[in-house]
Each structure stands twice: as structure tokens, then as C-alpha cells.
Design an enzyme around this catalytic site. Structure first.
Site, PDB file in Angstrom:
ATOM      1  N   ALA A   1     120.875 -64.525  85.452  1.00 24.37           N
ATOM      2  CA  ALA A   1     119.898 -65.301  86.210  1.00 24.37           C
ATOM      3  C   ALA A   1     120.541 -66.394  87.052  1.00 24.37           C
ATOM      4  CB  ALA A   1     118.874 -65.904  85.254  1.00 24.37           C
TER       5      ALA A   1
ATOM      6  N   ARG B   1     113.751 -62.438  86.681  1.00 23.66           N
ATOM      7  CA  ARG B   1     114.416 -63.654  87.175  1.00 23.66           C
ATOM      8  C   ARG B   1     115.771 -63.430  87.828  1.00 23.66           C
ATOM      9  NH1 ARG B   1     115.079 -62.423  82.268  1.00 23.66           N
ATOM     10  NH2 ARG B   1     117.009 -62.745  81.134  1.00 23.66           N
TER      11      ARG B   1
ATOM     12  N   LYS C   1     125.988 -54.961  85.708  1.00 24.09           N
ATOM     13  CA  LYS C   1     125.435 -55.972  86.605  1.00 24.09           C
ATOM     14  C   LYS C   1     126.320 -56.268  87.810  1.00 24.09           C
ATOM     15  CE  LYS C   1     122.477 -58.355  83.367  1.00 24.09           C
ATOM     16  NZ  LYS C   1     122.175 -59.623  82.685  1.00 24.09           N
TER      17      LYS C   1
ATOM     18  N   ASP D   1     126.024 -67.361  79.047  1.00 27.67           N
ATOM     19  CA  ASP D   1     124.879 -67.762  78.243  1.00 27.67           C
ATOM     20  C   ASP D   1     125.307 -68.297  76.887  1.00 27.67           C
ATOM     21  OD1 ASP D   1     125.841 -65.500  77.095  1.00 27.67           O
ATOM     22  OD2 ASP D   1     123.989 -64.330  77.229  1.00 27.67           O
TER      23      ASP D   1
ATOM     24  N   CYS E   1     135.528 -83.937  81.224  1.00 27.03           N
ATOM     25  CA  CYS E   1     135.470 -82.480  81.138  1.00 27.03           C
ATOM     26  C   CYS E   1     134.321 -82.087  80.209  1.00 27.03           C
ATOM     27  CB  CYS E   1     136.813 -81.903  80.683  1.00 27.03           C
ATOM     28  SG  CYS E   1     137.106 -81.920  78.902  1.00 27.03           S
TER      29      CYS E   1
ATOM     30  N   CYS F   1     117.291 -67.036  75.832  1.00 23.85           N
ATOM     31  CA  CYS F   1     116.241 -66.535  76.723  1.00 23.85           C
ATOM     32  C   CYS F   1     115.455 -65.424  76.026  1.00 23.85           C
ATOM     33  CB  CYS F   1     116.852 -66.033  78.018  1.00 23.85           C
ATOM     34  SG  CYS F   1     117.598 -67.371  78.953  1.00 23.85           S
TER      35      CYS F   1
HETATM   36 ZN   LIG Z   1     137.836 -83.992  78.265  1.00 22.53          ZN
END
Ligand SMILES: [Zn+2]
Length: 337
Positions: free
Chosen positions: A35, A67, A82, A126, A167, A183
Site C-alpha cells: 500500500a 488500497r 507484486k 510491514d 536514527c 492490516c
Molecule cells: Zn541512532
């Protein structure tokens, strides 16, 4: 001469001819072509980003169409990987750019080969494990990357600029414990994934046009149903962050790698070191035992209550169980060790 296909983009003061020229010679890697990834891929392809690499381990199914951009009913009916379906559609949208598609799961051992040295990496995955791996790789090589996630009616997007901003591991020190809503279990609203993918694509275009300074070091969150939509500053860099301060790349070094992973939807993925599988021979062997459907990329074997999807590289996704032992048993029985 009529205006060129990028006329409206070049017209933007923020981009201009120079910014666009830079985009056309840039490389973006999109990890996960669902998605978020399909929205990002379409926006970058239409903008003329010179080289897109798409990485995804999965195939199109009917539940994706609600979606996921770039896919249609025929892709689902054929169970096309995909990235292959996405590449076909993107080539029809923009034949001027280069597209590399990789049907595989991003894993530590092959991360360098799969990701290379792009100008930006976009997270369309995901799961947290993949994001910690991407973060390790991006920080080690100094590559900007853009985190994105959506579930239910809620989504989040956040840039990571190694050496300049916190980060991913500064912000989330470890993957959350226990099963997270996915999902599949919680559902997801198409406009949320389209929104988050668009935010990620916008950040990517800032970076690819040479305007990394314009990237706001913010975490954007949105609940499209209940509100609010918010942009908040990210935390500061953690001076004790194992990844960006101490340069310990635990995920990239395979410390958390497992040959079997839950896909979060009543399915288990099995990685195999056995090498390339002859899908034609396998099809002939399995046909007397159950229903087999195959294409050039994968074979599906239905034997209720399970369904095995076997890829050419030996990887398999076993649907109908969340028990790795059962999945391994089915793999051994029908595919071999
Ligand atoms: Zn870091």
C-alpha cells in the site's frame, strides 16, 4: 514545442530545471511494494526519478486491490509477484526511466546486494524487523531513508538522515513485544496508506532533487477518521544509540535473523538454502495431490486447510498456520529439505 511531461514539476520554484535534472539521474530503492510502496513508486516514476528498484517478497491477491495502487484484478487472478505487476504498470506510465524489480525478502545476508548505494531508501515494509535492518544499512552507508507505517485509520511517516538526525533506533530502541495489530487483523483505510505514501514520496523528492536541507526533521502522524493530524519534532540523537553512535549493526549482522518468520496473517514464511526450484517438475509432482496453480514466478499448492506458495528461489509462504513447526513439516513433506 509543446510543454514536456515534467513541465509542471520543473515550474516549481522549489525544484526547477536543475533540481529535476538531478532527480532524473538519481536512484531510489523502495522496499515493500504494497500500500505504501506502490504509491511512492507511482509518484516517483511520474516525477521522472531515473532509476527505481522495487523489492517485495509477495504476490498480488484480491485483498490488496482496496488500497494498493498499480495492481488490478488480472494481477490478482494470476497471483503475479507484486514487483513484476508494478514494474509492468510503471513502464506503461513512464518508459524513460529504469526499473529494477527484485522478487525476494530483504534479509541481512543479501542486504548489500539488494539495496546497493541508492540516493534514498523508502520503507514500504510491514514489520519492525525489516525497518531495523534498513536503519542499520542506511546508517552504516550514510543513505537517507524514509520510514512509513499505516494500520487501521492511523499512519506515521518520518525521515532518517544518517549523521544529521536521530536514527530509527534512537527513536524506537527495539521492536515492540508481542503481536502488533496488522492490516489483516485491524484492517486499514486506503486514504491513510495513500496519505503516508505521499508524505514519504514528498520527502524522497526533496532529497533526490538535491534539497535535503528542506527535509523537516519531524514525525508526522495522522488519524484520518478521528484526528488529529500532527507534525512533531523527532527526539534528539541518542548519544548512546547502539546503531548511529556505537555503530553496532545488530540486525545487519544477522543477530536477530531467523529462517522462519511470521507474516502476521495466519501464514509463516520459510527461507531455504536449497537453491533454485524447478517449478515445472514440482507442479507435475504435486498435481495428483491437490490443486496447483502456477505462473513463471511461483507455484501455489492448495491442500485444505493449508496453501503453500513456493517461489523459484526455494522460499515458501505457508498459509493456514501460525505454527513454524507445522509450516516446516509441510515444506519438508511437499517440497523437500
Ligand atoms: Zn541512532
Amino acid at each position: 514545442m509543446p510543454p514536456g511531461r515534467y513541465a509542471r514539476l520543473v515550474r516549481l520554484d522549489a525544484i526547477g530545471e536543475a533540481g529535476h535534472r538531478r532527480m532524473t539521474s538519481s536512484h531510489a530503492v523502495i522496499v515493500g511494494c504494497g500500500a505504501l510502496g506502490t504509491v511512492v513508486a507511482e509518484l516517483l516514476a511520474r516525477s521522472g526519478v531515473g532509476h527505481l528498484t522495487l523489492i517485495d517478497r509477495d504476490f498480488v491477491d484480491l485483498t490488496n486491490l482496496q488500497r494498493q495502487f498499480l495492481f488490478d484484478e488480472s494481477d490478482a487472478a494470476e497471483a503475479i509477484p507484486k514487483v513484476i505487476a508494478a514494474e509492468r504498470r510503471l513502464r506503461a506510465i513512464n518508459s524513460e526511466i529504469m526499473i529494477t524489480s527484485v522478487v525476494d525478502d530483504l534479509r541481512p545476508r543479501r542486504a548489500a546486494e539488494m539495496l546497493g548505494h541508492p540516493d534514498v531508501i523508502i520503507d514500504g515494509t510491514d514489520n519492525f524487523e525489516a525497518r531495523f535492518l534498513l536503519n542499520d544499512y542506511a546508517v552504516e552507508h550514510g543513505i537517507p531513508w524514509v520510514y512509513g507505517a499505516a494500520v487501521g485509520t492511523y499512519g506515521i511517516a518520518m525521515p532518517v538522515l544518517p549523521g544529521r538526525t536521530a536514527c530509527f533506533r534512537c527513536v524506537f530502541d527495539a521492536p515492540p513485544e508481542g503481536l502488533q495489530p496488522t492490516c489483516e487483523t485491524a484492517g486499514v483505510l486506503g486514504p491513510v496508506t495513500a496519505l503516508i505514501g505521499s508524505l514519504q514520496a514528498g520527502i524522497a523528492l526533496q532529497i533526490l532533487s538535491g534539497h535535503t536541507d528542506a527535509v523537516r526533521d519531524m514525525m508526522t502522524t495522522a488519524d484520518l477518521w478521528n484526528g488529529p493530524m500532527r507534525e512533531r519534532p523527532k527526539p534528539e540523537r541518542d548519544p548512546d544509540c547502539p546503531c548511529c553512535s556505537h555503530r553496532e549493526f545488530d540486525w545487519l549482522n544477522g543477530k536477530h535473523d531467523t529462517p522462519v518468520s511470521l507474516c502476521g496473517r495466519n501464514a509463516v514464511q520459510i527461507h531455504s538454502e536449497r537453491g533454485v526450484i524447478d517449478l515445472v517438475a514440482l507442479k507435475a509432482r504435486l498435481e495428483p495431490e491437490g490443486t496447483v496453480r502456477s505462473n513463471d514466478f511461483a507455484l501455489r499448492f492448495l491442500l485444505a486447510p493449508h496453501e503453500l506458495t513456493i517461489f523459484r528461489d526455494g522460499r515458501a509462504i505457508i498459509h493456514g498456520t501460525q505454527d513454524p513447526a507445522i509450516a516446516r513439516g509441510l515444506y519438508a513433506k511437499w517440497i523437500g529439505n
